[in-house]
Design a protein around this motif. Sequence first.
Motif, PDB file in Angstrom:
ATOM      1  N   ALA A  70      -4.584  18.091  -5.338  1.00  0.00           N
ATOM      2  CA  ALA A  70      -4.479  16.956  -6.260  1.00  0.00           C
ATOM      3  C   ALA A  70      -3.976  15.701  -5.540  1.00  0.00           C
ATOM      4  O   ALA A  70      -4.531  14.610  -5.725  1.00  0.00           O
ATOM      5  CB  ALA A  70      -3.552  17.313  -7.419  1.00  0.00           C
ATOM      6  N   ILE A  71      -2.954  15.840  -4.724  1.00  0.00           N
ATOM      7  CA  ILE A  71      -2.410  14.690  -4.000  1.00  0.00           C
ATOM      8  C   ILE A  71      -3.438  14.160  -3.001  1.00  0.00           C
ATOM      9  O   ILE A  71      -3.617  12.943  -2.873  1.00  0.00           O
ATOM     10  CB  ILE A  71      -1.088  15.060  -3.304  1.00  0.00           C
ATOM     11  N   THR A  72      -4.134  15.053  -2.310  1.00  0.00           N
ATOM     12  CA  THR A  72      -5.149  14.639  -1.347  1.00  0.00           C
ATOM     13  C   THR A  72      -6.267  13.853  -2.018  1.00  0.00           C
ATOM     14  O   THR A  72      -6.698  12.812  -1.510  1.00  0.00           O
ATOM     15  CB  THR A  72      -5.733  15.869  -0.623  1.00  0.00           C
ATOM     16  N   VAL A  73      -6.733  14.322  -3.161  1.00  0.00           N
ATOM     17  CA  VAL A  73      -7.810  13.634  -3.880  1.00  0.00           C
ATOM     18  C   VAL A  73      -7.356  12.255  -4.352  1.00  0.00           C
ATOM     19  O   VAL A  73      -8.076  11.264  -4.191  1.00  0.00           O
ATOM     20  CB  VAL A  73      -8.300  14.496  -5.063  1.00  0.00           C
ATOM     21  N   VAL A  74      -6.150  12.170  -4.902  1.00  0.00           N
ATOM     22  CA  VAL A  74      -5.658  10.884  -5.406  1.00  0.00           C
ATOM     23  C   VAL A  74      -5.476   9.880  -4.266  1.00  0.00           C
ATOM     24  O   VAL A  74      -5.880   8.723  -4.377  1.00  0.00           O
ATOM     25  CB  VAL A  74      -4.342  11.076  -6.194  1.00  0.00           C
ATOM     26  N   VAL A  75      -4.897  10.303  -3.159  1.00  0.00           N
ATOM     27  CA  VAL A  75      -4.692   9.397  -2.022  1.00  0.00           C
ATOM     28  C   VAL A  75      -6.038   9.008  -1.410  1.00  0.00           C
ATOM     29  O   VAL A  75      -6.240   7.852  -1.028  1.00  0.00           O
ATOM     30  CB  VAL A  75      -3.750  10.033  -0.972  1.00  0.00           C
ATOM     31  N   ILE A 111      -8.987   8.744  -2.998  1.00  0.00           N
ATOM     32  CA  ILE A 111      -9.611   7.774  -3.892  1.00  0.00           C
ATOM     33  C   ILE A 111      -8.922   6.415  -3.790  1.00  0.00           C
ATOM     34  O   ILE A 111      -9.580   5.374  -3.754  1.00  0.00           O
ATOM     35  CB  ILE A 111      -9.623   8.304  -5.333  1.00  0.00           C
ATOM     36  N   LEU A 112      -7.598   6.421  -3.731  1.00  0.00           N
ATOM     37  CA  LEU A 112      -6.866   5.168  -3.588  1.00  0.00           C
ATOM     38  C   LEU A 112      -7.242   4.453  -2.283  1.00  0.00           C
ATOM     39  O   LEU A 112      -7.420   3.237  -2.268  1.00  0.00           O
ATOM     40  CB  LEU A 112      -5.360   5.417  -3.635  1.00  0.00           C
ATOM     41  N   ASN A 113      -7.397   5.214  -1.211  1.00  0.00           N
ATOM     42  CA  ASN A 113      -7.768   4.610   0.066  1.00  0.00           C
ATOM     43  C   ASN A 113      -9.218   4.137   0.093  1.00  0.00           C
ATOM     44  O   ASN A 113      -9.561   3.250   0.870  1.00  0.00           O
ATOM     45  CB  ASN A 113      -7.505   5.573   1.220  1.00  0.00           C
ATOM     46  N   LEU A 114     -10.072   4.717  -0.728  1.00  0.00           N
ATOM     47  CA  LEU A 114     -11.434   4.195  -0.845  1.00  0.00           C
ATOM     48  C   LEU A 114     -11.437   2.852  -1.555  1.00  0.00           C
ATOM     49  O   LEU A 114     -12.185   1.949  -1.195  1.00  0.00           O
ATOM     50  CB  LEU A 114     -12.312   5.171  -1.618  1.00  0.00           C
ATOM     51  N   ILE A 115     -10.587   2.733  -2.571  1.00  0.00           N
ATOM     52  CA  ILE A 115     -10.501   1.496  -3.349  1.00  0.00           C
ATOM     53  C   ILE A 115      -9.771   0.416  -2.553  1.00  0.00           C
ATOM     54  O   ILE A 115     -10.192  -0.739  -2.536  1.00  0.00           O
ATOM     55  CB  ILE A 115      -9.796   1.771  -4.690  1.00  0.00           C
ATOM     56  N   TRP A 116      -8.653   0.798  -1.931  1.00  0.00           N
ATOM     57  CA  TRP A 116      -7.806  -0.158  -1.228  1.00  0.00           C
ATOM     58  C   TRP A 116      -7.484   0.382   0.165  1.00  0.00           C
ATOM     59  O   TRP A 116      -6.461   1.037   0.361  1.00  0.00           O
ATOM     60  CB  TRP A 116      -6.525  -0.364  -2.034  1.00  0.00           C
ATOM     61  N   PRO A 117      -8.333   0.103   1.156  1.00  0.00           N
ATOM     62  CA  PRO A 117      -8.098   0.637   2.498  1.00  0.00           C
ATOM     63  C   PRO A 117      -6.829   0.080   3.137  1.00  0.00           C
ATOM     64  O   PRO A 117      -6.463  -1.060   2.885  1.00  0.00           O
ATOM     65  CB  PRO A 117      -9.313   0.200   3.297  1.00  0.00           C
ATOM     66  N   TYR A 118      -6.202   0.889   3.939  1.00  0.00           N
ATOM     67  CA  TYR A 118      -4.983   0.475   4.647  1.00  0.00           C
ATOM     68  C   TYR A 118      -5.360  -0.490   5.758  1.00  0.00           C
ATOM     69  O   TYR A 118      -6.358  -0.332   6.424  1.00  0.00           O
ATOM     70  CB  TYR A 118      -4.276   1.701   5.231  1.00  0.00           C
ATOM     71  N   HIS A 134       0.838  -1.204   0.000  1.00  0.00           N
ATOM     72  CA  HIS A 134       0.000   0.000   0.000  1.00  0.00           C
ATOM     73  C   HIS A 134       0.873   1.254   0.000  1.00  0.00           C
ATOM     74  O   HIS A 134       0.597   2.212  -0.731  1.00  0.00           O
ATOM     75  CB  HIS A 134      -0.921  -0.021   1.218  1.00  0.00           C
ATOM     76  N   ALA A 135       1.910   1.252   0.804  1.00  0.00           N
ATOM     77  CA  ALA A 135       2.808   2.402   0.868  1.00  0.00           C
ATOM     78  C   ALA A 135       3.519   2.634  -0.461  1.00  0.00           C
ATOM     79  O   ALA A 135       3.681   3.777  -0.897  1.00  0.00           O
ATOM     80  CB  ALA A 135       3.832   2.200   1.984  1.00  0.00           C
ATOM     81  N   ILE A 136       3.924   1.554  -1.131  1.00  0.00           N
ATOM     82  CA  ILE A 136       4.598   1.686  -2.423  1.00  0.00           C
ATOM     83  C   ILE A 136       3.646   2.247  -3.474  1.00  0.00           C
ATOM     84  O   ILE A 136       4.011   3.139  -4.250  1.00  0.00           O
ATOM     85  CB  ILE A 136       5.187   0.325  -2.854  1.00  0.00           C
ATOM     86  N   VAL A 137       2.412   1.743  -3.492  1.00  0.00           N
ATOM     87  CA  VAL A 137       1.435   2.228  -4.467  1.00  0.00           C
ATOM     88  C   VAL A 137       1.097   3.697  -4.222  1.00  0.00           C
ATOM     89  O   VAL A 137       0.978   4.476  -5.169  1.00  0.00           O
ATOM     90  CB  VAL A 137       0.164   1.343  -4.444  1.00  0.00           C
ATOM     91  N   VAL A 138       0.970   4.102  -2.965  1.00  0.00           N
ATOM     92  CA  VAL A 138       0.706   5.511  -2.651  1.00  0.00           C
ATOM     93  C   VAL A 138       1.881   6.379  -3.099  1.00  0.00           C
ATOM     94  O   VAL A 138       1.688   7.452  -3.679  1.00  0.00           O
ATOM     95  CB  VAL A 138       0.419   5.707  -1.143  1.00  0.00           C
TER      96      VAL A 138
END
Length: 59
Positions: free
Chosen positions: A43-48, A50-57, A7-11
């Motif tokens: 932009a970074i906040t929105v992308v992170v 959305i990513l966390n909605l798809i793949w929660p930590y 998850h950290a690598i993908v973020v």
Amino acid sequence: MHFDLAHAIVVGIAVSVVIFVMHETGIVKRDREKKFSWKMVLAITVVVFILNLIWPYGP
């Protein structure tokens, strides 16, 4: 403590891509004097987010 390395690598990759795209499209200028940009933060906040909605930590 559980640390999801994948998850950290993908973020990190997603944030790097956002920064690259924002600079290449000219939305944020590569200016040496001004290092802070609200557009970049948003932009970074929105992308992170959305990513966390798809793949929660976590498990």
